[in-house]
Design a protein around this motif. Sequence first.
Motif, short mmCIF file in Angstrom:
data_model
loop_
_atom_site.label_atom_id
_atom_site.label_comp_id
_atom_site.label_asym_id
_atom_site.label_seq_id
_atom_site.Cartn_x
_atom_site.Cartn_y
_atom_site.Cartn_z
N ALA A 57 43.52 41.81 19.05
CA ALA A 57 44.17 40.71 18.64
C ALA A 57 44.50 41.00 17.12
CB ALA A 57 42.87 39.47 18.19
N ALA A 58 43.90 42.03 16.31
CA ALA A 58 44.44 42.42 15.12
C ALA A 58 45.73 42.97 15.16
CB ALA A 58 43.41 43.50 14.36
N LEU A 59 46.13 43.50 16.25
CA LEU A 59 47.52 44.05 16.69
C LEU A 59 48.50 43.08 16.97
CD1 LEU A 59 46.26 47.63 17.88
CD2 LEU A 59 47.49 46.94 15.33
N GLU A 60 47.88 41.79 17.24
CA GLU A 60 48.47 40.77 18.03
C GLU A 60 49.03 41.12 19.49
OE1 GLU A 60 51.87 39.32 15.57
OE2 GLU A 60 50.79 39.75 13.57
N LEU A 61 48.15 41.60 20.08
CA LEU A 61 48.29 42.02 21.57
C LEU A 61 47.53 40.73 22.34
CD1 LEU A 61 47.89 46.01 21.29
CD2 LEU A 61 49.94 44.70 22.32
N PRO A 62 48.17 40.63 23.51
CA PRO A 62 47.37 39.43 24.25
C PRO A 62 46.09 39.94 24.91
CG PRO A 62 49.09 40.94 25.78
CD PRO A 62 49.19 41.12 24.27
N THR A 63 44.94 39.22 24.90
CA THR A 63 43.68 39.36 25.48
C THR A 63 43.34 38.18 26.44
OG1 THR A 63 42.60 37.82 23.82
CG2 THR A 63 42.81 40.03 23.33
N ARG A 64 44.06 37.27 27.09
CA ARG A 64 44.14 36.42 27.97
C ARG A 64 45.20 36.52 29.01
NH1 ARG A 64 39.94 33.57 26.75
NH2 ARG A 64 39.26 33.25 24.69
N TYR A 65 44.96 36.11 30.30
CA TYR A 65 45.83 35.81 31.38
C TYR A 65 45.82 34.63 31.86
CZ TYR A 65 49.23 37.02 35.16
OH TYR A 65 50.23 37.15 35.80
N ARG A 66 46.81 33.94 32.56
CA ARG A 66 46.52 32.68 33.13
C ARG A 66 45.77 32.52 34.42
NH1 ARG A 66 51.09 32.41 37.20
NH2 ARG A 66 52.17 34.10 37.43
N PRO A 67 45.16 31.48 34.49
CA PRO A 67 44.32 31.15 35.48
C PRO A 67 45.06 30.88 36.88
CG PRO A 67 44.59 29.17 34.43
CD PRO A 67 45.44 30.27 33.65
N GLY A 68 44.44 30.88 38.00
CA GLY A 68 44.84 30.41 39.45
C GLY A 68 45.73 31.42 40.45
N VAL A 69 45.56 32.82 39.89
CA VAL A 69 46.05 33.78 40.63
C VAL A 69 45.12 34.92 41.03
CG1 VAL A 69 48.51 33.23 39.73
CG2 VAL A 69 47.20 34.80 38.38
N TRP A 70 44.12 34.59 41.06
CA TRP A 70 43.20 35.65 41.22
C TRP A 70 43.20 36.42 42.75
CZ3 TRP A 70 40.61 39.42 39.63
CH2 TRP A 70 39.49 40.01 40.46
N ASP A 71 43.42 35.74 43.60
CA ASP A 71 43.62 36.22 44.90
C ASP A 71 44.75 37.12 45.08
OD1 ASP A 71 41.63 34.76 46.02
OD2 ASP A 71 42.96 32.95 46.77
N GLU A 72 45.89 36.80 44.33
CA GLU A 72 47.06 37.69 44.38
C GLU A 72 46.70 39.06 43.58
OE1 GLU A 72 46.99 34.37 43.67
OE2 GLU A 72 48.93 33.45 44.47
N LEU A 73 45.96 38.55 42.27
CA LEU A 73 45.61 39.91 41.62
C LEU A 73 44.63 40.91 42.34
CD1 LEU A 73 45.22 38.40 38.11
CD2 LEU A 73 47.20 39.62 38.97
#
Length: 360
Positions: free
Chosen positions: A297-313
């Motif tokens: 977060a200090a480098l402004e990088l993402p730490t979250r991803y969207r829900p609802g696509v677990w099966d595909e991942l």
Amino acid sequence: MREPVTVPVRAEHDYDVLIGSDLLDRLPALVGEGVARVFLMHAPALREQAAAVAGRLRAAGYQVHPHELPDAEQAKTIETAAGCWAALGQAAFTRTDVVIGLGGGATTDLAGFVAAAWLRGVRVIQLPTTVLAMVDAAVGGKTGVNTAEGKNLVGAFHSPSAVVCDLDWLVTLPPADLRAGMAEVVKCGFIADPRILELVESDPAAAMAPQGPVLAELIRRAVQVKADVVSADLKESSLREILNYGHTFAHAIEHHEQYRWRHGEAVAVGMVFVAELAHAAGLIDAALLRRHRDVLAALELPTRYRPGVWDELREAMGRDKKTRGATLRFVVLEGLARPTRLAGPDPALLAAAYTAVTGE
């Protein structure tokens, strides 16, 4: 001219990674004698830089054949590689000639793969122009292209004869690309060199300053981590897998997003995912888990991803190179700078880690 830092790498042939500024004049010596032709692969955004490289090599007496590639991950296809091989054939490239990859990770990955296959292997020199390519893609000899089924599933181990990390290239690098590359630097901090994390935590702005001493030290340290690992395990039979920290989930994101995400952004989320997984498995404490989020977060990088696509991942991760049969394997930590493997984790732990990454 200030001498560059030299980081040696032991591979099927030993080579050096040069890190410094104003390194273009060193290129003819690295190409060497007995070379007639140089195939210079570059992305569209680097036409000016490619012209400078070509001009310096032509002044040294080499025939230079510039070859422009599609942008970013669009370049990493077997069709693009075939176009490069056609160009090499038309220019009568021989085993004593040289391929050069000028650009980011996609360009250096493709250049290495093209060189590995042409005449069953010709020399390649990598000129990485992004942080990500300098600390990861250009070093170590892993080359490849993507397929419809996943990232880097087709490739070869083919070490470069030299890697030139000219920090001057970073001055014109878009901030978003510089930031994304820092994910691979942070990765090296978590798996091997905690001093990297301390430097970022003490002054994130300095860590992102293209011509500053902090970024130069971070790049040097990250390259050293990779050089040490690659020198001990060139073909990823064991130790080298630790360099894939965060990458199993990251590659699944990239595939699902059709490579619209930058690699480093996906790796940032991937590191949080495996930190959540390690915490759920009782391998790391809450403080180390929280440190992942804080540093990124200090480098402004993402730490979250969207829900609802677990099966595909989950399906995409099943095609990861570390998977054995139907058993998923993840590089995780059991403490700071103490990487290990977690094979066949309970599906409930995986789902919990995904839920934590989505913030639900």
